[in-house]
Design an enzyme around this catalytic site. Structure first.
Site, mmCIF file in Angstrom:
data_model
loop_
_atom_site.group_PDB
_atom_site.id
_atom_site.type_symbol
_atom_site.label_atom_id
_atom_site.label_comp_id
_atom_site.label_asym_id
_atom_site.label_seq_id
_atom_site.Cartn_x
_atom_site.Cartn_y
_atom_site.Cartn_z
ATOM 1 C CG ASP A 87 -4.756 2.247 9.373
ATOM 2 O OD1 ASP A 87 -4.811 2.033 7.803
ATOM 3 O OD2 ASP A 87 -3.962 3.565 8.568
ATOM 4 C CG ASP A 117 -7.462 5.035 5.181
ATOM 5 O OD1 ASP A 117 -8.744 4.797 5.258
ATOM 6 O OD2 ASP A 117 -7.200 6.416 5.055
ATOM 7 C CG ASP A 171 -0.430 1.986 6.638
ATOM 8 O OD1 ASP A 171 0.633 1.379 6.094
ATOM 9 O OD2 ASP A 171 -0.675 2.744 5.729
ATOM 10 C CD GLU A 219 -2.288 1.812 3.038
ATOM 11 O OE1 GLU A 219 -2.372 -0.025 3.948
ATOM 12 O OE2 GLU A 219 -3.066 2.036 2.831
#
Ligand code: 0RA
Length: 643
Positions: A507, A509, A505, A429
């Site tokens: 998180d 997103d 990641d 990403e």
């Protein structure tokens, strides 16, 4: 058993029985597939399948599964009860024979659709052999009977008490998986509930309960569907924009072949098939019969009604299945299961049976519903048009690649090795994390492809649009395979990396991007998942540091454990760093935690239950907001979505 007479009968067969159970304990995987989560849950399915067989025979309409506080599972049904009288050939109670002789279960009832083949139908004796203890209780002939087994070895069959007036006959099997066999003995509510719900759809009106008593808050669900597989289709296409309201249902009088289906405005085909309640993931002759009947019936009626006058291109079978949600359930007396995972029906006679029933009954249905016929045919024409456009788009991509250097995407940092078995492709990403990964990697066998921002949500796009997306084009070209269109297969032998790792990641997103990527792989490159080539690289969530000593943590529990260790060691101040993104790690850290094969944590992506996964993808990535919100709310407390 060959030895059935004389005074030696008992001991001789007894020895064979013990040898049989011992064989199961020695090689459990041969009987139940594996001794991990899958095999563990298979124990429950095996017992439940027996109860459902009793329901199929028309003697049982209620099955209750309880996960008890001690981790044992209880399966209770209201069938006839396993016979407790002496078994003719064996000189011991029939119950004991069913519980201790491999494959004995089906030998009583010759005309029932006993499951066999694959992992199903190995018999409750396997469950018994792999349980520390198992207690079988039978309500039958006016009494409650009970027999306890330890690692398969039977105790005495005991008459416990008279049945009370009105107390129903039936069987209850309680068992605790043996820790010598299963290292992980924790049953998952969601795994069990998926299969039980599926069984309730497949067996209309049977009431199936699941109760989890392990926590203070007891969790209870109950499934009972008067509409059977029609309700199943409505469950699977929940949230899709429908082409017509009614779920189409066709079946023969004996319901040996049942089909339910409905078209939606989407682009996928979601066809699930079952033989004797077993999911035939790999399809087979029944699916072939269904496909042929669907295509020829629709085509025939469309032509006769002049609906194809203005369409001159060819129609492929695939076009007739775009946007379909279907469940096909057939009963086969002696099913032959083939294929990689033994989930492909091989009986050749079934194809013609399914084909003629569907042809006849679906034809009648179409005559009664001319408007729906028109809507379906319009949809088929759109699908064919898009398929032609996708072919052109793909040719364009291929031609362009032929002119660029080596045909590989410019953003790909390829590895040196040319042996796919050892090569790994990291899909990363963002460009900055991609940069770190390029520095961190072992360039001999690790390739990096950075992805910019969010990739296309393939759930909402047709293949021709998908093929215009830069990131998707890059992924496909890097992988070296084709992007299958229509009924094409993936050319797996061209795959340039045997491990494809999604690195995002830790998180929200990151999770979203991971879901988008998984959706793409699941929908269009499913073979890669089926063959175990797709992995999720799990970056750590925290680093705990005390003096020179550092440890990475992959979960909150991990962190608590490590912190309490550090505290009890004394050793001064502890600092905790929370990693929100891959970019917060320097290349060395990224290598140690997420890329080094000897220390990284990978999760192999698998599709345990394709129907459930399908529903999850459509709910999470599809059109309608409301079902998505509800799904997230309902599952926030319990579920981690395993796909
Ligand atoms: C063989 C014969 C009969 C019942 C069963 C098996 C039976 C097995 C299981 C396993 C779980 N629940 C079950 N319920 C019934 C009955 C034969 C008869 O009564 O005539």
């Amino acid at each position: 058993m060959s030895d059935s007479s004389g005074t030696n009968g008992y001991s001789a067969s007894n020895i064979q029985v013990l040898e049989g159970l011992e064989a199961v304990r020695k090689r459990p995987a041969m009987y139940i597939g594996d001794v991990g989560q899958r095999g563990l849950h298979h124990l429950v399915y095996e017992v439940v399948d027996n109860a459902i067989d009793e329901a199929l025979a028309g003697h049982c309409d209620h099955v209750r599964v309880t996960i008890r506080r001690d981790g044992a599972v209880e399966v209770k049904d209201n069938g006839r009860g396993i016979p407790v009288g002496l078994h003719a050939g064996q000189n011991r109670p029939a119950l004991e024979v069913v519980m201790t002789v491999l494959h004995a279960g089906g030998k009583f009832d010759k005309d029932s659709y006993k499951v066999s083949g694959g992992l199903h139908g190995v018999g409750v004796s396997c469950v018994n052999a792999l349980s520390l203890w198992l207690i079988a209780s039978v309500r039958r002939d006016g009494f409650l009977w009970e027999q306890r087994y330890e690692r398969g070895k039977p105790g005495e069959l005991t008459k416990i008490r008279s049945l009370q007036p009105g107390e129903h006959s039936g069987t209850t099997v309680k068992f605790l998986p043996d820790p010598e066999i299963f290292s992980d003995r924790k049953f998952k509510f969601s795994t069990l509930s998926e299969r039980l719900r599926e069984l309730a759809y497949l067996n209309a009106n049977v009431r199936v309960e699941l109760e989890d008593r392990r926590n203070n808050e007891v969790r209870h669900e109950e499934y009972q569907f008067a509409g059977g597989i029609q309700d199943f289709v409505a469950y699977l296409d929940e949230g899709d924009t429908l082409i017509h309201d009614d779920v189409i249902y066709v079946a023969d009088e004996q319901q040996t072949v049942e089909l339910a289906m409905r078209y939606n405005a989407g682009f996928r085909s979601n066809v699930s098939s079952f033989v004797n309640n077993i999911n035939t993931h790999e399809g087979g002759t029944h699916i072939t019969g269904f496909r042929r009947a669907l295509t020829s019936t629709l085509k025939g009626y469309a032509e006769r009604n002049g609906l194809l006058k203005n369409f001159k291109e060819d129609l492929s079978g695939d076009d007739f299945r775009e946007g379909i949600t279907a469940v096909l359930s057939v009963k086969v007396m002696e099913p032959q299961f083939e294929g990689q995972t033994k989930t492909k029906l091989g009986n050749s006679e079934v194809q013609g049976q399914v084909e003629s029933i569907v042809r006849e009954k679906f034809g009648i249905w179409l005559e009664d519903n001319p408007n729906t016929l028109k809507q379906i045919v319009n949809k088929v024409i759109l699908a064919a048009t898009a398929r032609h456009a996708a072919r052109k788009a793909r040719e364009l991509v291929q031609r362009k690649n032929a002119f660029s250097s080596g045909g590989l995407p410019g953003k790909l940092a390829d590895c040196a090795s040319r042996s796919p078995e050892e090569c790994e492709l990291y899909l990363v990403e963002g460009d900055s994390a991609g940069g770190s990964a390029k520095q961190a990697r072992d360039r001999q066998f690790q390739a990096i492809l950075p992805l910019r921002g969010k990739i296309l949500n393939v759930e909402k796009a047709r293949l021709d649009r998908i093929l215009e997306n830069e990131e998707i084009k890059n992924i496909i070209t890097a992988l070296g395979t084709n992007l299958p269109i229509g009924e094409e297969e993936l050319n797996l032998e061209k795959l340039r990396y045997h491990k494809v790792l999604l690195m995002t990641d830790a998180d929200v997103d990151g999770a979203h991007i991971r879901t988008l990527l998984l959706t793409f792989f699941y929908r269009h490159l499913r073979t890669l998942i089926d063959y175990g080539h797709v992995y999720i690289a799990l970056p750590p969530l925290y680093k705990a540091k005390q003096g020179q000593h550092e440890e990475y943590c992959w979960s909150d529990e991990d962190l608590q454990d490590i912190l309490s260790n550090m505290r009890s060691n004394g050793g001064g101040k502890i600092t905790i760093q929370r990693y929100k993104g891959l970019g917060e790690m320097n290349p060395d850290q990224l290598w140690d935690t997420t890329m080094n094969p000897s220390s990284r944590q990978l999760q192999q992506v698998s599709v345990e239950n394709a129907a459930a996964a399908d529903r999850i993808f459509s709910t999470l990535m599809g059109d309608l907001v409301e079902p998505r919100r509800r799904f997230i709310e309902e599952n926030a407390r319990y579920a981690t979505i395993d796909v």
